[in-house]
Design a protein around this motif. Structure first.
Motif, PDB file in Angstrom:
ATOM      1  N   GLN A  73       0.841  -1.188   0.000  1.00 14.42           N
ATOM      2  CA  GLN A  73       0.000   0.000   0.000  1.00 14.42           C
ATOM      3  C   GLN A  73       0.883   1.248   0.000  1.00 14.42           C
ATOM      4  OE1 GLN A  73      -3.252  -0.398  -0.109  1.00 14.42           O
ATOM      5  NE2 GLN A  73      -3.960   1.717   0.048  1.00 14.42           N
ATOM      6  N   VAL A  74       0.559   2.193  -0.852  1.00 12.90           N
ATOM      7  CA  VAL A  74       1.299   3.445  -0.954  1.00 12.90           C
ATOM      8  C   VAL A  74       0.339   4.588  -0.698  1.00 12.90           C
ATOM      9  CG1 VAL A  74       2.694   4.928  -2.433  1.00 12.90           C
ATOM     10  CG2 VAL A  74       2.859   2.435  -2.662  1.00 12.90           C
ATOM     11  N   GLN A  75       0.675   5.439   0.260  1.00 11.65           N
ATOM     12  CA  GLN A  75      -0.139   6.632   0.534  1.00 11.65           C
ATOM     13  C   GLN A  75       0.442   7.817  -0.223  1.00 11.65           C
ATOM     14  OE1 GLN A  75       0.710   4.592   3.497  1.00 11.65           O
ATOM     15  NE2 GLN A  75      -1.211   3.622   2.899  1.00 11.65           N
ATOM     16  N   LEU A  76      -0.448   8.556  -0.865  1.00  9.46           N
ATOM     17  CA  LEU A  76      -0.054   9.700  -1.673  1.00  9.46           C
ATOM     18  C   LEU A  76      -0.902  10.907  -1.299  1.00  9.46           C
ATOM     19  CD1 LEU A  76       0.007   7.870  -5.131  1.00  9.46           C
ATOM     20  CD2 LEU A  76       1.980   8.356  -3.693  1.00  9.46           C
ATOM     21  N   GLU A  77      -0.273  12.054  -1.153  1.00  6.99           N
ATOM     22  CA  GLU A  77      -1.015  13.277  -0.826  1.00  6.99           C
ATOM     23  C   GLU A  77      -0.440  14.445  -1.603  1.00  6.99           C
ATOM     24  OE1 GLU A  77      -1.297  14.154   3.294  1.00  6.99           O
ATOM     25  OE2 GLU A  77      -2.530  15.955   3.002  1.00  6.99           O
ATOM     26  N   GLU A  78      -1.270  15.020  -2.470  1.00  8.46           N
ATOM     27  CA  GLU A  78      -0.843  16.145  -3.299  1.00  8.46           C
ATOM     28  C   GLU A  78      -1.038  17.473  -2.584  1.00  8.46           C
ATOM     29  OE1 GLU A  78      -2.990  13.134  -6.049  1.00  8.46           O
ATOM     30  OE2 GLU A  78      -3.247  14.014  -4.058  1.00  8.46           O
ATOM     31  N   SER A  79      -0.238  18.449  -2.972  1.00  6.32           N
ATOM     32  CA  SER A  79      -0.383  19.819  -2.490  1.00  6.32           C
ATOM     33  C   SER A  79       0.212  20.753  -3.529  1.00  6.32           C
ATOM     34  CB  SER A  79       0.316  20.001  -1.146  1.00  6.32           C
ATOM     35  OG  SER A  79       1.713  19.765  -1.283  1.00  6.32           O
ATOM     36  N   GLY A  80      -0.024  22.052  -3.330  1.00  5.89           N
ATOM     37  CA  GLY A  80       0.583  23.043  -4.201  1.00  5.89           C
ATOM     38  C   GLY A  80      -0.312  23.629  -5.274  1.00  5.89           C
ATOM     39  N   GLY A  81      -1.534  23.116  -5.380  1.00  2.01           N
ATOM     40  CA  GLY A  81      -2.451  23.672  -6.361  1.00  2.01           C
ATOM     41  C   GLY A  81      -2.909  25.067  -5.954  1.00  2.01           C
TER      42      GLY A  81
ATOM     43  N   VAL B  79      -4.011   5.630 -17.418  1.00  2.98           N
ATOM     44  CA  VAL B  79      -4.661   5.616 -16.099  1.00  2.98           C
ATOM     45  C   VAL B  79      -4.777   4.195 -15.553  1.00  2.98           C
ATOM     46  CG1 VAL B  79      -6.831   6.061 -14.902  1.00  2.98           C
ATOM     47  CG2 VAL B  79      -5.938   7.741 -16.511  1.00  2.98           C
ATOM     48  N   ARG B  80      -5.075   3.263 -16.424  1.00  2.00           N
ATOM     49  CA  ARG B  80      -5.351   1.891 -15.981  1.00  2.00           C
ATOM     50  C   ARG B  80      -4.115   1.167 -15.469  1.00  2.00           C
ATOM     51  NH1 ARG B  80      -9.098   0.239 -21.215  1.00  2.00           N
ATOM     52  NH2 ARG B  80     -10.750   1.754 -20.826  1.00  2.00           N
ATOM     53  N   ASP B  81      -2.954   1.695 -15.736  1.00  2.00           N
ATOM     54  CA  ASP B  81      -1.722   1.007 -15.342  1.00  2.00           C
ATOM     55  C   ASP B  81      -1.285   1.329 -13.918  1.00  2.00           C
ATOM     56  OD1 ASP B  81      -0.210   1.190 -18.636  1.00  2.00           O
ATOM     57  OD2 ASP B  81      -1.411  -0.383 -17.695  1.00  2.00           O
ATOM     58  N   TYR B  82      -1.967   2.254 -13.226  1.00  2.00           N
ATOM     59  CA  TYR B  82      -1.515   2.707 -11.914  1.00  2.00           C
ATOM     60  C   TYR B  82      -2.421   2.188 -10.806  1.00  2.00           C
ATOM     61  CZ  TYR B  82       1.998   5.459 -14.168  1.00  2.00           C
ATOM     62  OH  TYR B  82       3.089   5.822 -14.904  1.00  2.00           O
ATOM     63  N   ASN B  83      -1.787   1.749  -9.727  1.00  2.00           N
ATOM     64  CA  ASN B  83      -2.513   1.107  -8.639  1.00  2.00           C
ATOM     65  C   ASN B  83      -2.862   2.035  -7.483  1.00  2.00           C
ATOM     66  OD1 ASN B  83      -2.325  -1.523  -9.855  1.00  2.00           O
ATOM     67  ND2 ASN B  83      -0.187  -1.560  -9.252  1.00  2.00           N
ATOM     68  N   TYR B  84      -2.087   3.089  -7.297  1.00  3.30           N
ATOM     69  CA  TYR B  84      -2.282   3.964  -6.148  1.00  3.30           C
ATOM     70  C   TYR B  84      -2.448   5.411  -6.613  1.00  3.30           C
ATOM     71  CZ  TYR B  84      -0.411  -0.140  -3.839  1.00  3.30           C
ATOM     72  OH  TYR B  84      -0.195  -1.424  -3.407  1.00  3.30           O
ATOM     73  N   TRP B  85      -3.386   6.091  -5.955  1.00  2.00           N
ATOM     74  CA  TRP B  85      -3.734   7.462  -6.355  1.00  2.00           C
ATOM     75  C   TRP B  85      -3.884   8.352  -5.131  1.00  2.00           C
ATOM     76  CZ3 TRP B  85      -4.238   8.907 -11.483  1.00  2.00           C
ATOM     77  CH2 TRP B  85      -4.235   7.862 -12.418  1.00  2.00           C
ATOM     78  N   GLY B  86      -3.512   9.623  -5.310  1.00  6.55           N
ATOM     79  CA  GLY B  86      -3.814  10.605  -4.295  1.00  6.55           C
ATOM     80  C   GLY B  86      -5.203  11.183  -4.510  1.00  6.55           C
TER      81      GLY B  86
END
Length: 119
Positions: free
Chosen positions: A1-9, A103-110
């Protein structure tokens, strides 16, 4: 499991710059930035792989993707922004396909960070 969190928008005028960041529990994966404008499908923007980077052709050199291993952070430097760059931007991780912008190739999303560019 990978946690992702975006910022900067945020909101910026056309021609301006923004730097997006994605804090990750690990960046030892193929990682990418995607975006989704209102009413449109999610599309690939840039990917950073073990051997380099790949960008969507429509960017024409305006964006730069990078990793900071010391901070476990993925970044997207966006210059000369245009109104058509307005979208929710997402970071993604763990694709089995090299240099994929699918899009379909990625398992983890922020959860995404909003970028709005006014003319």
């Amino acid at each position: 499991q990978v946690q992702l969190e975006e910022s900067g928008g945020g909101s910026v005028q056309a021609g301006g710059s923004l730097r997006l960041s994605c804090a990750a529990s690990s960046i030892n994966y193929r990682m990418a930035w995607f975006r989704q404008a209102a009413g449109k499908e999610r599309e690939g923007v840039a990917v950073i792989d073990y051997g380099g980077t790949r960008y969507a052709e429509f960017l024409k050199g305006r964006f730069t993707i990078s990793k900071d291993h010391a901070k476990n952070t993925l970044s997207l430097q966006m210059n000369n922004l245009k109104p058509e760059d307005t979208a929710m931007y997402y970071c993604a991780a763990s694709s089995p396909q090299p240099f994929s912008l699918n899009v379909r190739d990625y398992n983890y999303w922020g959860q995404g960070t909003q970028v709005t560019v006014s003319s």
